[in-house]
Write an enzyme that holds these catalytic residues in place. Sequence first.
Site, short mmCIF file in Angstrom:
data_model
loop_
_atom_site.label_atom_id
_atom_site.label_comp_id
_atom_site.label_asym_id
_atom_site.label_seq_id
_atom_site.Cartn_x
_atom_site.Cartn_y
_atom_site.Cartn_z
CG HIS A 183 -11.95 23.99 -39.89
ND1 HIS A 183 -12.11 22.81 -40.60
CD2 HIS A 183 -10.93 23.76 -39.03
CE1 HIS A 183 -11.21 21.92 -40.18
NE2 HIS A 183 -10.48 22.48 -39.24
CG HIS B 57 -7.97 23.85 -34.84
ND1 HIS B 57 -8.49 22.76 -34.19
CD2 HIS B 57 -8.16 23.62 -36.18
CE1 HIS B 57 -8.97 21.89 -35.09
NE2 HIS B 57 -8.78 22.40 -36.30
CG HIS C 257 -11.15 18.01 -37.86
ND1 HIS C 257 -11.81 18.80 -36.97
CD2 HIS C 257 -10.07 18.74 -38.27
CE1 HIS C 257 -11.18 19.96 -36.84
NE2 HIS C 257 -10.11 19.95 -37.63
CD GLU D 98 -6.96 17.39 -41.75
OE1 GLU D 98 -7.34 16.84 -40.70
OE2 GLU D 98 -6.19 18.39 -41.76
CG ASP E 55 -7.17 23.47 -40.15
OD1 ASP E 55 -7.74 23.25 -39.07
OD2 ASP E 55 -6.63 22.57 -40.83
CG ASP E 56 -4.44 24.57 -37.06
OD1 ASP E 56 -4.72 24.63 -35.86
OD2 ASP E 56 -4.84 23.65 -37.82
N1 ADE Z 1 -5.83 20.15 -35.01
C1 ADE Z 1 -5.55 21.37 -35.46
N2 ADE Z 1 -5.72 21.41 -36.79
C2 ADE Z 1 -6.10 20.18 -37.19
C3 ADE Z 1 -6.42 19.59 -38.42
N3 ADE Z 1 -6.39 20.27 -39.56
N4 ADE Z 1 -6.76 18.30 -38.44
C4 ADE Z 1 -6.79 17.60 -37.31
N5 ADE Z 1 -6.50 18.10 -36.12
C5 ADE Z 1 -6.16 19.39 -36.05
ZN ZN Z 2 -8.92 21.59 -38.22
#
Ligand code: ADE
Ligand code: ZN
Length: 332
Positions: free
Chosen positions: A13, A15, A193, A196, A274-275
């Site tokens: 996971h 991005h 996703h 969340e 994630d990011d």
């Molecule tokens: N885009 C990048 N990270 C995300 C996340 N955690 N949830 C939804 N969209 C995303």
């Molecule tokens: Zn994500």
Amino acid sequence: MRDLSTLPKVELHLHLEGTLEPETVLELARRNKVELPYADLEDLRGRYEFTDLQSFLDLIYANLTVLQTEEDFSDLVTAYVARAAAGGVRHVEAFFDPQPHVARGIPLQRVLDGLASGIASAERDHGTTVELIACFHRDRSEEEALAMLAALEEAGAPIIGIGLDSAEVGNPPAKFQRVYARAGELGLHRVAHAGEEGGAASVTEALDLLHIERVDHGIQAIDDPALMDRLARAGTPLTMCPLSNVRLRCVDTLADHPLPAFLEAGVLVTVNSDDPAYFGGYADTNYEALRATFGFSDEVMARLARNSVTASFLPEGRKTELLSEIDAWIAT
Ligand code: ADE
Ligand code: ZN
């Protein structure tokens, strides 16, 4: 306690656009003469405080406009893989979001060529393999997603699957049934996703209507015991991102994170970043934060890493190799 940066793991996971570090945002803005509304690095850094998912999305979408050339997309991948590999990541199934790039005038082929060249050089330099999953923005229309899926097919895009990201609330999985059906016909893997910010029902709907093989996040499933049981019985993997959930206020603190409850319930939980440029850490840092908060043993950490291998779309042979690397880590 063993060093978690040497624990072999798979990142499921991630991005790619979320790996742009603030320094790189400003450097690329200069290189490409893109105007950004930040006075300097300190000003930009000061904006990494989020109140919810949307407040983060506003920043990441503004920042990704600095990605302009094929080289930028290639550099994005190589910089990320260098950092991930140093944290023990041996394979990545990475998300990229083609829609915002194409919408601001970047040709799809340029994005794909840049990512492919970055992947080739990263694999050569670090031995970490990378596969791509194209994510659709759920706050855009299904027609646009269908058109993008067709464009990806037409371009012969080197993707193994599709995903669904961006604003969850108000954009339920049901909106994308035709896209997921088409992806199934094309033989692509399907993830999304769900759960969340969107509640347990969003997870159930994504399983039932989109036929997803993995749930990205899925933490809200904790509120539905029947769903927990279903996930455990089916062995459906969840790609959790603990530091992201804290920074986007999906949980109050890491100690409130439901990951241990999912492990207890026998759900195939994985740990991901994630990011990472936005949420304070790459995969190894997420593993470390969990150990520091919950006091997990090396055996539990190895179990989480094994789950990441099992949950991947890798061929069985490579899974077996990686699982034995994890066995070797715990044996030393
Ligand atoms: N885009 C990048 N990270 C995300 C996340 N955690 N949830 C939804 N969209 C995303
Ligand atoms: Zn994500």
